[in-house]
Motif scaffolding. Structure first.
Motif, PDB file in Angstrom:
ATOM      1  N   HIS A   8     -30.406 -51.871  19.965  1.00  0.00           N
ATOM      2  CA  HIS A   8     -31.595 -52.647  20.336  1.00  0.00           C
ATOM      3  C   HIS A   8     -32.040 -53.464  19.136  1.00  0.00           C
ATOM      4  CE1 HIS A   8     -33.964 -49.725  18.047  1.00  0.00           C
ATOM      5  NE2 HIS A   8     -33.468 -48.755  18.779  1.00  0.00           N
TER       6      HIS A   8
ATOM      7  N   THR B 224     -36.745 -52.690  15.175  1.00  0.00           N
ATOM      8  CA  THR B 224     -38.143 -52.442  15.516  1.00  0.00           C
ATOM      9  C   THR B 224     -39.033 -52.642  14.295  1.00  0.00           C
ATOM     10  OG1 THR B 224     -38.080 -50.079  14.981  1.00  0.00           O
ATOM     11  CG2 THR B 224     -37.449 -50.723  17.235  1.00  0.00           C
TER      12      THR B 224
ATOM     13  N   PRO C 277     -40.125 -54.799  18.920  1.00  0.00           N
ATOM     14  CA  PRO C 277     -39.257 -55.491  17.972  1.00  0.00           C
ATOM     15  C   PRO C 277     -40.093 -56.172  16.894  1.00  0.00           C
ATOM     16  CG  PRO C 277     -39.430 -56.722  20.023  1.00  0.00           C
ATOM     17  CD  PRO C 277     -40.087 -55.402  20.264  1.00  0.00           C
TER      18      PRO C 277
ATOM     19  N   VAL D 113     -38.847 -51.650  22.656  1.00  0.00           N
ATOM     20  CA  VAL D 113     -37.416 -51.832  22.889  1.00  0.00           C
ATOM     21  C   VAL D 113     -36.861 -50.713  23.766  1.00  0.00           C
ATOM     22  CG1 VAL D 113     -37.143 -52.987  20.668  1.00  0.00           C
ATOM     23  CG2 VAL D 113     -36.713 -50.529  20.831  1.00  0.00           C
TER      24      VAL D 113
ATOM     25  N   ASP E  92     -31.990 -55.004  25.744  1.00  0.00           N
ATOM     26  CA  ASP E  92     -32.775 -56.195  25.408  1.00  0.00           C
ATOM     27  C   ASP E  92     -31.920 -57.336  24.859  1.00  0.00           C
ATOM     28  OD1 ASP E  92     -35.396 -55.017  26.027  1.00  0.00           O
ATOM     29  OD2 ASP E  92     -35.036 -53.775  24.261  1.00  0.00           O
TER      30      ASP E  92
END
Length: 223
Positions: free
Chosen positions: A11, A14, A35, A122, A134
C-alpha cells in the motif's frame, strides 16, 4: 514492454511510516493510517534513501541530482512501467478487475466513492489480483520517470526507465479527487517535482503520495 522482477509496497506509504523514518509528517489531513500526502518528488526519494539506511541497504538515489542507481539493493520509486505492470496485475483490461467502472468503488477511493473529499486509510478497499491495495485512487503516486508524452513510441522493450532529462515527473493511479476514467491502469499524469522549498503554486500536492519498490533478487537480504 517487459520489466524485471521487483517487489512493491502493498500500500501507499502511510503517515506513520513516513514519520517513523523522517521524523516529521507534512500531510494536510493527519491520520496515522492515511497515506502521507503533500509530498514533493525530492521528499519521496529522500524517504527511500533513509528507509534503505535504516535496513542496512545501499541508498538508490543521489538526492542532489535525482539520479537513481538501479543496481542498488535499496528502496526507490517505481518506474512508470513497473507501476503499470503492478496496477494491471497480469490483466489487459481498463482496470485490474475488468472494464466496468461501476465497480471501481470496491477497489478505490475516488471522486464518487469518497464523500469526505480527503484521503482515506490505506488497505480498506479490495486489493488487486497481486495483493496490492489502493493502486487506483486515494493519492496519486510519484514514479521515478521524467514525463514525455510519446516516450513509449520509442522506448526500449526491456525495463524502460523514462527519458534521461525532463521537467515534470510522472504520477500514476489517480486520487480521491479523480474521476473513474482518471484511475485507469493506463492513465498518465505528471507534475512539477518542486525542488525548492516554496509554497505550492496549486493545491495539488494534497493529492500526491507514493510507494516504494526494490529489486526482487535482493529481497532475501533484508533483515
Amino acid at each position: 514492454v517487459y520489466v524485471s522482477p521487483f517487489f512493491m509496497d502493498r500500500h501507499e506509504v502511510t503517515q506513520e511510516d513516513y514519520e517513523r523514518v523522517m521524523g516529521e509528517n507534512p500531510s494536510r489531513w493527519k491520520a496515522p493510517d492515511n497515506p502521507v500526502e503533500q509530498i514533493r518528488w525530492p521528499q519521496a526519494i529522500k524517504y527511500c534513501n533513509a528507509r534503505s539506511r535504516l535496513e542496512g541497504l545501499r541508498p538508490a538515489y543521489n538526492t542532489e541530482t535525482g539520479q537513481c542507481d538501479f543496481q542498488s539493493d535499496g528502496y526507490r520509486l517505481p518506474t512508470e512501467a513497473e507501476w503499470e505492470c503492478a496496477a494491471r496485475a497480469g490483466t489487459a483490461s481498463e482496470y485490474s478487475f475488468g472494464d466496468q467502472a461501476a465497480v471501481l468503488g470496491r477497489y478505490a477511493w475516488f471522486k464518487e466513492s469518497c464523500p469526505l473529499r480527503r484521503p482515506s486509510p490505506v488497505a480498506r478497499k479490495e486489493p488487486n489480483p497481486w495483493g496490492l491495495y489502493d493502486m487506483y485512487g486515494n493519492v496519486c503516486e510519484w514514479c521515478n520517470d521524467f514525463y514525455q508524452e510519446d516516450y513509449y513510441a520509442q522506448s526500449p522493450e526491456q525495463d524502460p526507465r523514462g527519458p534521461k532529462t525532463g521537467e515534470a515527473r510522472v504520477l500514476r493511479g489517480g486520487s480521491w479527487f479523480s474521476r473513474a476514467d482518471e484511475c485507469r491502469s493506463a492513465y498518465r499524469l505528471y507534475e512539477d517535482p518542486v525542488y525548492r522549498d516554496i509554497c505550492f503554486a496549486r493545491d495539488v500536492h494534497g493529492l500526491i503520495g507514493f510507494r516504494c519498490v526494490r529489486k526482487a533478487e535482493n529481497w532475501a537480504k533484508s533483515p
